[in-house]
Scaffold this active site. Sequence first.
Site, PDB file in Angstrom:
ATOM      1  N   CYS A  49     -10.754  -0.935  -4.019  1.00  0.00           N
ATOM      2  CA  CYS A  49     -10.243   0.386  -4.410  1.00  0.00           C
ATOM      3  C   CYS A  49     -11.093   0.985  -5.515  1.00  0.00           C
ATOM      4  CB  CYS A  49      -8.769   0.296  -4.807  1.00  0.00           C
ATOM      5  SG  CYS A  49      -8.447  -0.934  -6.074  1.00  0.00           S
ATOM      6  N   GLN A  94       0.842  -1.203   0.000  1.00  0.00           N
ATOM      7  CA  GLN A  94       0.000   0.000   0.000  1.00  0.00           C
ATOM      8  C   GLN A  94       0.877   1.254   0.000  1.00  0.00           C
ATOM      9  OE1 GLN A  94      -3.163   0.160  -0.387  1.00  0.00           O
ATOM     10  NE2 GLN A  94      -4.003  -1.820   0.232  1.00  0.00           N
ATOM     11  N   ASP A 124      -9.397  -8.597  -1.579  1.00  0.00           N
ATOM     12  CA  ASP A 124      -8.814  -7.267  -1.834  1.00  0.00           C
ATOM     13  C   ASP A 124      -8.329  -7.222  -3.280  1.00  0.00           C
ATOM     14  OD1 ASP A 124      -7.693  -4.778  -1.672  1.00  0.00           O
ATOM     15  OD2 ASP A 124      -6.038  -5.350  -0.358  1.00  0.00           O
ATOM     16  N   TYR A 181      -6.099 -12.381  -2.936  1.00  0.00           N
ATOM     17  CA  TYR A 181      -5.360 -11.230  -3.492  1.00  0.00           C
ATOM     18  C   TYR A 181      -4.476 -10.661  -2.380  1.00  0.00           C
ATOM     19  CZ  TYR A 181      -9.303 -11.418  -6.812  1.00  0.00           C
ATOM     20  OH  TYR A 181     -10.268 -11.805  -7.700  1.00  0.00           O
ATOM     21  N   GLU A 191      -2.223 -15.364  -3.974  1.00  0.00           N
ATOM     22  CA  GLU A 191      -1.706 -14.213  -4.722  1.00  0.00           C
ATOM     23  C   GLU A 191      -1.071 -14.731  -6.013  1.00  0.00           C
ATOM     24  OE1 GLU A 191      -1.202 -10.730  -4.606  1.00  0.00           O
ATOM     25  OE2 GLU A 191       0.075 -11.098  -6.333  1.00  0.00           O
TER      26      GLU A 191
END
Length: 543
Positions: free
Chosen positions: A410, A285, A383, A314, A335
């Site tokens: 997001c 992030q 995510d 994720y 991932e």
Amino acid sequence: MELKKNEIYQAEIVDYTTEGSGVCKINGMAVFVPSSAVGDKAEVKILKTAKNYAFGKIEKILSPSPNRISCDCDIFGKCGGCTFRHISYESELAFKQKRVFDSLTRIGGIDGSLIADIIGAAESDCYRNKAQLPVTTDNDGKVCVGFFAPRSHRVIPLNDCQLQSRAFAPVIKLFLDWANENKIAPYDETSHTGILRHLYLRYAEKTNELMVCIVANAQELRKEKQLVKILSEHLPNLKSIVLNTNTDKTNVITGKRCRTLYGDGYITDILCGMKFRISPLSFYQVNRSQAEKLYQKAAEFANLNKHETLLDMYCGTGTIGLTMAKYVKNLIGVEIIPQAVEDAKNNAFLNDISNAEFICADAAQAAETLRKRNIKPDCIVLDPPRKGCESSLIETIFGMSPKRVVYVSCDPATLARDIKLFSEKGYFVRKAVPVDLFPRTTHVETVVLLRRKNIDDHLEFTWTDKDFGTKGCKATYSEIQSFILDKYGFKVSNLNIAQVKRKCGLIERENYNKPKSEKSKQPGCTKDKEYAIMDALRHFQMI
Ligand code: SAH
């Protein structure tokens, strides 16, 4: 009446688009005016017209919006970085709150009262710990770095940027001096010639560790050793220099191959009190302090306990799942980027976490494999990137039947699309909160808690406290139920409580296994529920 190109009209800005452009109505037509503020009364020049809308620019402000502030950047509006440097941070937060509210209520169909107030940032500048600066040549023929102009590949040169960490300016200067002195050519995407594509910088705020990654259209750099010497001698906090090779004709910034020129090839930051190793190709992030608030909210919504399995989809370098690992029995992270999975495994090791497993795979495929292995996560954290979840992943999640899904997004639009799919299958939004990780831009994160419609909801009979013996009881059935709902996030029936109480010898006279209706089935108490009820009985000092 039709709008004419180059004509000037008086108008008031009344709204923003999701891209943050101001909107006014002229002769009944919507006109989009970038860098304007809601409340501005202005002369607007029409630049382009389409059938139902037009684009314009402010020619003269007649009366400024009360939300306007003076802009402190020379290239605001030219570079594609900031959308809001001309309005107060409070009004930017109001825009983001409305953006999330509109998407989740209109597309997602949720009740707006479930959306909490946005969590704003203490610092709206210098928060970015990552910069990926395209390298080009300026008007004087010198090598420079900058940002792409909005929706273009034209580079706007810059030496410093208000959103970036202060640690980056000295690196930019040293790098450009080296490139200019040695005439190392910037990459030209039209002719696919030249060497230097991007200067990619990362900074670990808590440990003060700096990483320099040069993305090049080559396997090695001329005067590579000299660059390493200059950077390492002048930058005391430099921890790593990496050369990333990208020889493809592509917009994707980094290539697959990384070669470490100095240090270990990664930096380590501290997030939620834990250490995280970050390498150039792994996601981390960009706003560390706001990410902590985001993860804290996700943990609060997940409301995990030591008997549960958590699936972190994720997962990047494992950050969200690892910060929750201590609350669960086991954690599985998924991932797609191999380097990020390597980092995640190392991060588990670095933080003495032994109940975590990480899988390198596409989320939808991995979920299907886990479902076939009969893994039943109690809670799933999602995510995904901006495009949201694959519909096949959502289908597989229904098959796994987790009690809770915490969706970190997001993009409010794809989030809204996905939660609509969830609600069609009996997963409902219980809480949502926007978190601002990207001040001065239109981007906003949202954390949403979805809970499976309770399996007890279908029971035909209802039991009340008076249906049961109360010998030895210090808490009522409803007190036990609300304790469990608060702590574990699920409901238990009076029948379940009575079953456990009987097991503990707390009640003898029992009619609880006799349903009121003849047809009703007699559901047993699951292990999870039994555990939660025992916990409640202990809490109320009944056992
Ligand atoms: N949860 C992490 C990372 C979130 S970013 C954090 O907070 O740091 C989204 C991540 O999804 C990235 O690491 C990206 O590499 C990964 N990703 C993108 N597409 C994927 C897919 N189809 N399957 C699995 N992971 C994917």
